[in-house]
Motif scaffolding. Structure first.
Motif, short mmCIF file in Angstrom:
data_model
loop_
_atom_site.label_atom_id
_atom_site.label_comp_id
_atom_site.label_asym_id
_atom_site.label_seq_id
_atom_site.Cartn_x
_atom_site.Cartn_y
_atom_site.Cartn_z
N CYS A 38 -22.56 27.02 6.27
CA CYS A 38 -22.41 26.81 4.68
C CYS A 38 -21.81 25.33 4.72
CB CYS A 38 -21.67 27.52 3.98
SG CYS A 38 -21.93 29.44 3.87
N PHE A 93 -25.26 34.47 -4.65
CA PHE A 93 -26.27 33.71 -3.98
C PHE A 93 -27.47 33.70 -4.70
CE2 PHE A 93 -22.87 33.85 -0.90
CZ PHE A 93 -22.58 32.80 -0.74
N LEU A 101 -29.55 30.10 1.35
CA LEU A 101 -28.96 30.73 0.13
C LEU A 101 -28.29 29.58 -0.62
CD1 LEU A 101 -27.18 33.80 1.81
CD2 LEU A 101 -29.17 33.90 0.59
N ARG A 102 -28.23 29.79 -1.85
CA ARG A 102 -27.63 28.68 -2.64
C ARG A 102 -26.69 29.40 -3.43
NH1 ARG A 102 -27.46 23.20 -2.56
NH2 ARG A 102 -29.82 22.98 -2.57
N GLU A 103 -25.36 29.12 -3.55
CA GLU A 103 -24.24 29.57 -4.30
C GLU A 103 -24.61 29.39 -5.70
OE1 GLU A 103 -19.25 29.93 -3.92
OE2 GLU A 103 -20.39 27.93 -4.17
N GLU A 110 -26.99 27.37 -10.06
CA GLU A 110 -26.79 26.86 -8.74
C GLU A 110 -25.62 25.79 -8.54
OE1 GLU A 110 -30.41 25.98 -7.10
OE2 GLU A 110 -31.27 27.82 -7.52
N ARG A 114 -24.73 25.45 0.07
CA ARG A 114 -25.91 26.12 0.59
C ARG A 114 -25.44 26.68 1.84
NH1 ARG A 114 -27.75 19.94 0.88
NH2 ARG A 114 -26.80 19.25 2.83
#
Length: 123
Positions: A38, A93, A101-103, A110, A114
């Motif tokens: 991340c 996510f 993945l995007r938090e 968003e 990432r």
């Protein structure tokens, strides 16, 4: 026999063209297994990403994940991932691809964080 064929043909014509989704959020799935690194975005004067080691996690079979703080479970429905137990419980996510993945924040927007699954060409 002919009557049964007509009945089956009629039932087939009524069947939906797409699979029926089992839950409102989409089909239930699993993430690609592996280690997710991340980071926050960098800028043009430095590295492309600023590593966030405390956010890293590994995905295992059976909808399980682990971090340096312990283990937990997640639920993937459609492209939405929520950590349902463990140290990341409640974190959400959006799955943008099999490896990315995007938090999401509490409002479902968003964030900049990432998480990318580490594969051979991004070690």
């Amino acid at each position: 026999m002919t009557r049964a064929l007509f009945l089956l043909a009629g039932l087939a014509a009524c069947a939906p063209a797409q699979p029926i989704k089992p839950v409102p959020g989409g089909e239930i799935g699993v993430l690609q297994q592996g280690f997710y690194v991340c980071e926050l975005p960098g800028d043009a004067t430095g590295p492309a990403g600023i590593r966030q080691d405390a956010q890293d996690f590994s995905v295992h079979n059976g909808s399980r994940y682990s971090t340096s703080e312990g283990r937990g479970t997640y639920l993937l429905t459609g492209d939405f991932v929520v950590m349902t137990s463990g140290p990341k419980k409640g974190q959400q996510f959006r799955q943008l691809s099999n490896n990315f993945l995007r938090e999401l924040n509490a409002n479902g927007k968003e964030t900049d964080l990432r998480c990318v699954r580490r594969v051979q060409n991004n070690r």
